[in-house]
Design a protein around this motif. Structure first.
Motif, mmCIF file in Angstrom:
data_model
loop_
_atom_site.group_PDB
_atom_site.id
_atom_site.type_symbol
_atom_site.label_atom_id
_atom_site.label_comp_id
_atom_site.label_asym_id
_atom_site.label_seq_id
_atom_site.Cartn_x
_atom_site.Cartn_y
_atom_site.Cartn_z
ATOM 1 N N SER A 1 0.873 -1.175 0.000
ATOM 2 C CA SER A 1 0.000 0.000 0.000
ATOM 3 C C SER A 1 0.902 1.214 0.000
ATOM 4 C CB SER A 1 -0.867 0.036 1.259
ATOM 5 O OG SER A 1 -1.336 -1.224 1.582
ATOM 6 N N ARG B 1 -6.354 0.469 -3.612
ATOM 7 C CA ARG B 1 -5.355 1.067 -2.746
ATOM 8 C C ARG B 1 -4.176 0.112 -2.531
ATOM 9 N NH1 ARG B 1 -4.390 4.742 1.247
ATOM 10 N NH2 ARG B 1 -6.224 5.898 0.615
ATOM 11 N N THR B 2 -4.509 -1.162 -2.284
ATOM 12 C CA THR B 2 -3.483 -2.131 -1.915
ATOM 13 C C THR B 2 -3.289 -3.175 -3.010
ATOM 14 O OG1 THR B 2 -4.122 -1.851 0.380
ATOM 15 C CG2 THR B 2 -2.808 -3.792 -0.141
ATOM 16 N N PRO C 1 0.070 12.125 2.563
ATOM 17 C CA PRO C 1 -0.871 11.004 2.555
ATOM 18 C C PRO C 1 -1.949 11.203 1.489
ATOM 19 C CG PRO C 1 -1.202 12.401 4.480
ATOM 20 C CD PRO C 1 0.030 12.897 3.802
ATOM 21 N N THR C 2 -2.394 10.099 0.932
ATOM 22 C CA THR C 2 -3.441 10.171 -0.090
ATOM 23 C C THR C 2 -4.638 9.363 0.376
ATOM 24 O OG1 THR C 2 -2.321 8.323 -1.151
ATOM 25 C CG2 THR C 2 -1.943 10.499 -2.080
ATOM 26 N N PRO C 3 -5.385 9.932 1.299
ATOM 27 C CA PRO C 3 -6.553 9.184 1.789
ATOM 28 C C PRO C 3 -7.679 9.241 0.767
ATOM 29 C CG PRO C 3 -6.425 11.310 2.876
ATOM 30 C CD PRO C 3 -5.316 11.284 1.855
ATOM 31 N N GLY C 4 -8.795 8.640 1.091
ATOM 32 C CA GLY C 4 -9.943 8.691 0.202
ATOM 33 C C GLY C 4 -10.033 7.442 -0.644
ATOM 34 N N HIS D 1 4.407 4.262 -4.966
ATOM 35 C CA HIS D 1 3.412 5.102 -5.640
ATOM 36 C C HIS D 1 3.577 5.012 -7.153
ATOM 37 C CE1 HIS D 1 3.741 6.908 -1.616
ATOM 38 N NE2 HIS D 1 2.444 7.224 -1.778
ATOM 39 N N SER E 1 -12.996 2.813 -8.948
ATOM 40 C CA SER E 1 -11.953 3.456 -8.159
ATOM 41 C C SER E 1 -10.979 4.134 -9.090
ATOM 42 C CB SER E 1 -11.242 2.423 -7.269
ATOM 43 O OG SER E 1 -10.273 1.741 -8.006
ATOM 44 N N PRO F 1 -6.802 6.808 -4.192
ATOM 45 C CA PRO F 1 -5.436 7.236 -3.860
ATOM 46 C C PRO F 1 -4.550 7.446 -5.087
ATOM 47 C CG PRO F 1 -5.797 4.942 -3.207
ATOM 48 C CD PRO F 1 -7.128 5.482 -3.608
#
Lengths: 327, 658
Positions: B208, B250-251, B390-393, B411, B348, B396
């Protein structure tokens, strides 16, 4: 600590002692311990350590953990060397025994042991113990050439008390091993009868002349001056003479020169046992000596002419101690 | 106060508390915070009890504390078994036992158990400092044993320390002999607790944003590599370990594996020959340079070109490999690979997906799309940084690509793979390490956690799976040199990088070389290495029974040597010249059959000797007289001594026939 050997059932320990006793040199007043007569076994703590090591080793094997192996082997090596060190803590230690000063029955005979060395090592925390007696610990550091200890042996009968077989043992340095040896040294102690606590009145009848020992007092005729001996009453200090000569001196008196006390066996009732009679005579001698009276002693087989002084007292007590024993 | 302190330090209890503290100390950082505090309290109470007996607690209260501690352990660890929980509980119980101990017997038990506590620490760490610390602890433990058994000898501290150090130092050769010769068997005797290797840093099985940047903070060695020939150039050192197919937005995860056969590998040029020494990481993957020719014996080589061992690696593991740096993977794409390699999580990161789809229409060539993407990373204002925002939400990748534009390798690798998939190019993320540092001292390459890296592989027609590293497009120095040179000058670096001045760096190389030796020869010493060593020594296989015999013989021999050397009894040195001469005189006579008895005085001895040697009577008497005078009268003059010496020298020992 008992005389019991660690981790061995009683019968085995006794067996070992019997076997070892045959190998002991006799009739000697000095023994140097050597490897032929030092025995060694792990202690209970040594066994606990071994158990912990076994568990660690099993863990090391299972996890293939090299440091686990290292610790196991390091500890094992330390135990091995500790065994050698414990053995060496007795090895080539020499023990010399000296006869103990006479004591009265029931007192502890104090045998003086001298520890010396043929090496330059430290000997630390070495215990000496006679069967059923208290343990005495000794140290002989490398800086000292010898050291003395008094080994107490409780006396239970009059006569000569021989120094019993001594167990010498040590668990120093790590307490994981118990090394020991038995030694038999020549050494004896003359045990006088125990003085009777409540002696019967001194009986004047049957005396050629004399007074009750306890009635003897300082009002008797002045006999002379002799050097002070322990036990002399401070009332009899020859102060003038002390002031002149600078040494401790005691005045002695006799009652009339022909007034001698005879302490004799016959004065005591036949209902008393031999030991009781000896005890009473012992008490009378001590009292008579304390009062400075001139006394003689007459017991079957021995007749000691009246006299005074320490030596005379010792002679009498000795006769009492050895009464009935062939020399 | 000072007196009180010194009386405490003489108390046997102090000599149990001290080693116990030393033994527990390395465990403290791993324990829940309340445990060290509790132990500090218990130890303080026990220390206080030395001078204040009222502080001795009743057994009942100790029992209550023990129960509470057990409950606390279960609450923290969920169990009282297993490595971490078991060790923690054992340490606490030992501290409680200390509180009620006052006999030598209790103390001895505590000291014996201390050895067990020492070894539990080795389940967590086995490096050189731990070994040195162990030695020191053992010295203190030996000192404690000496103190407990000195009786009333009151040996001073120095004496005890010297004795302990001597004992431990003499034990080391014996230890080494046993270590080398003790027959090693492979494989566990019983099943290990599942948490046997927890708490190690290393690559995880998922990726992640932020994972690798986290790992970079550690400077621990992951594995070491010895190249048989020359080291390949730095930018070719891609050590692959994991292939991640599944993305949830995300992951990245490995996901379900398929059973397809491994595609054939076509290698070009000379393969690189190397040996890897892998630190235990409790996972079953092995690292290999892209792409290994074949797996080492007993290791599975799967269809993602990854090496998998059957058991998790929980001891140091050494294996040799050959890898082709130039290779081509058979370009038939399996149906499974096609569907998994193009899968995009629905709903997403819509903007990224849209961008990828747009590139598909923009370029007609897959390679052109790949190059365009890399160009974008390179030319737009993307920043390579250890501290990405950080890239929340829910999106990402969108947040990174279009807003923050600051990221670390995960990333770039992640977003690049997603873009490729959106553009219809099968792609996957590869996790492993990149680079490593050659130690100039021993020419061994160490790959550390700080070399952790993520990159991508895309499937191109005619070329098959091809490695693409988007990080190289943004920060080429990362791949060509190292992380430090790739980061901006004002970036906050991990502590170990900041400390890396030249002197320290040099020392570190030496340390690393020593550490490598330690790892390979001590920690890695097992059945394999033992046999190897025996073969080198004896030129043949050595059976376990032979090893056992050698072990016994060697231990016996070394122990005897040590006993002889260290305890060899030295007779006290005679300093008096007359005494020395007289002993010499007695010695000479003894050699000729006239030995002096222990109880025999010099005069008796002289007359006995004179009987045997009547002609020498005068000399013997004179010698004896000088000796006796020196013993019982006055100091002997040098004349007398010299006379005695000449008399002894000139004694005629030939037996008299008369």
């Amino acid at each position: 600590m008992t005389t019991q050997l660690p981790l061995l059932p009683g019968f085995m320990a006794r067996g070992i002692e019997r076997w070892a006793a045959q190998r002991l040199p006799k009739n000697t007043d000095k023994i140097c311990l050597d490897r032929r007569r030092i025995y060694i076994l792990p202690t209970r703590n040594g066994m606990i350590f071994s158990l912990v090591l076994l568990v660690i080793l099993a863990g090391a094997i299972n996890y293939q953990n090299s440091m686990g192996y290292l610790l196991t082997f390091l500890t094992l090596a330390i135990m091995l060397l500790a065994m050698i060190a414990t053995h060496q803590n007795l090895n080539r230690l020499c023990i010399t025994a000296v006869n103990a000063q006479s004591v009265f029955n029931g007192q502890a005979a104090k045998f003086s042991l001298t520890l010396s060395r043929v090496t330059q090592r430290d000997y630390i925390n070495i215990s000496f113990q006679c069967p059923e007696q208290t343990r005495v610990a000794a140290h002989l550091p490398a800086t000292q050439n010898n050291t003395h200890i008094d080994l107490p042996v409780m006396t239970t009968q009059r006569g000569y008390c021989a120094l019993p077989r001594i167990r010498v043992f040590t668990e120093f340095p790590l307490g994981l091993f118990h090394a020991w040896s038995w030694i038999e040294l020549q050494g004896r102690c003359l045990v006088y009868p125990a003085p009777a606590e409540h002696p019967p009145e001194f009986d004047r009848r049957g005396q050629q002349s004399g007074k009750h020992a306890s009635e003897l007092s300082g009002e008797d005729e002045f006999a002379g001056i002799r050097t002070y001996q322990t036990g002399d009453s401070p009332k009899r200090m020859a102060w003038k003479s002390i002031a002149r000569s600078g040494t401790w001196q005691t005045k002695t008196f006799h009652a009339d020169s022909d007034e001698e006390i005879w302490l004799s066996w016959q004065q005591l009732s036949d209902t008393l046992g031999i030991e009781q009679r000896l005890s009473i005579l012992c008490r009378w001698i001590l009292d008579a000596h304390r009062h400075g009276s001139k006394y003689g002693m007459d017991i079957p087989g021995t007749r000691i002419e009246p006299g005074i002084g320490q030596l005379h007292q010792q002679q009498c007590l000795r006769a009492l101690a050895l009464f009935g024993f062939s020399r | 106060m000072n007196q009180r302190l010194s009386s405490i330090s003489r108390d046997p209890a102090f000599w149990v508390i001290l080693p116990l503290t030393l033994v527990i100390l390395p465990h403290l950082p791993r324990l829940p915070l309340w445990m060290p505090i509790l132990m500090l309290l218990l130890f303080a109470v026990r220390l206080g009890a030395i001078s204040e007996p009222r502080l001795i607690l009743h057994k009942f209260w100790l029992f209550v504390i023990a129960v509470l501690v057990s409950i606390g352990t279960i609450m923290h660890y969920g169990t009282i078994f297993g490595k971490a929980a078991g060790t923690a509980l054992l340490i606490c119980l030992l501290a409680i036992k200390l509180l009620e101990s006052r006999s030598t017997r209790d103390y001895m038990l505590l000291i014996a158990l201390s050895f067990f506590i020492i070894v539990t620490n080795f389940l967590f760490t086995q490096n050189i400092p731990t070994a040195v610390y162990m030695l020191c602890t053992v010295v203190v433990l030996v000192m404690s044993l000496i103190t407990l058994h000195q009786g009333d000898a009151a040996l001073d501290l120095r004496w005890r320390l010297q004795a302990a150090v001597k004992l431990v130092a003499l034990s080391i050769p014996l230890m080494l002999v046993m270590f080398v010769l003790f027959p090693r068997i492979s494989g566990p005797l019983w099943h290990m607790p599942d948490d046997a290797g927890s708490g190690r840093t290393g690559l995880g099985e998922t990726m992640s944003p932020g994972d690798i940047a986290q790992l970079i903070q550690s400077n621990e060695v992951a594995f070491r590599v010895e190249f048989t020939d020359n080291k390949p150039s730095q930018d070719q050192l891609y050590w692959r370990a994991l292939v991640l197919w599944y993305f949830d937005g995300r992951t990245w995860e490995q996901g379900k594996q398929n059973e397809n056969p491994r595609p054939t590998l076509e290698g070009h040029g000379q393969p690189v020959d190397y040996t890897i020494t892998l630190e235990p990481h409790e996972k079953n993957w092995l690292f290999a340079l892209d792409m290994p020719e074949q797996a080492p014996p007993g290791v599975h080589y799967n269809n993602n070109f990854l090496l998998r061992s059957r058991e998790p690696i929980n001891t140091l593991y050494r294996y040799s490999l050959k890898s082709f740096l130039n290779y081509r993977i058979e370009y038939q794409l399996s149906r499974w690979e096609k569907s998994a390699g193009l899968k995009i999580p629905p709903d997403s990161n819509p903007r990224s997906v849209q961008l990828g789809q747009q590139w598909r229409t923009q370029f007609n060539h897959d390679e052109a799309i790949v190059n365009h993407a890399l160009q974008q990373f390179n030319q737009q204002d993307y920043v390579y940084t250890l501290q990405p925002p950080p890239t929340p939400g829910a999106h990402p990748v969108d947040a990174f690509l279009f807003n923050t534009r600051r990221g670390f390798c995960e990333h770039y690798a992640g977003s690049f793979t997603l873009l490729m998939r959106a553009a219809g190019i099968p792609a996957r993320v590869v996790l492993g390490y990149q680079g490593g540092m050659i130690n100039p001292v021993n020419q061994v390459l160490s790959v550390r956690q700080s070399d952790a890296h993520a990159w991508a592989e895309v499937w191109l027609p005619e070329r098959g799976w091809v490695r693409v590293d988007p990080t190289a497009a943004i920060a080429p120095q990362r791949v060509e040199r190292n992380l430090d040179s790739a980061l901006a000058a004002d970036e906050i670096r991990p502590l170990y990088m900041q400390l890396d001045n030249s002197v320290l760096k040099h020392l570190r190389f030496y340390w690393d070389a020593v550490d490598n030796r330690w790892k390979q020869w001590v920690i890695g010493y097992g059945p394999k290495l033992q046999q190897q060593l025996m073969r080198a020594l004896f030129n043949r296989e050595i059976h376990y029974s032979e090893l056992t015999f050698m072990l016994m013989a060697a231990v016996g021999f070394v122990a005897l040597m040590i006993a002889w050397l260290s305890f060899k009894s030295r007779a006290p040195k005679e300093t008096d010249p007359v005494q020395k001469l007289y002993l010499q005189f007695c010695d000479r006579l003894a050699k000729r059959g006239v030995a002096r008895n222990i109880s025999e005085g010099p005069v008796d001895f002289a007359s006995r000797a004179a009987q045997l040697y009547p002609s020498q009577q005068h000399a013997i008497d004179l010698i004896t007289k000088i000796y006796i005078n020196s013993r019982y009268r006055s100091r002997t003059s040098t004349d007398q001594t010299e006379k005695m010496q000449s008399l002894i020298r000139n004694l005629n020992y030939s037996p008299d026939k008369s």
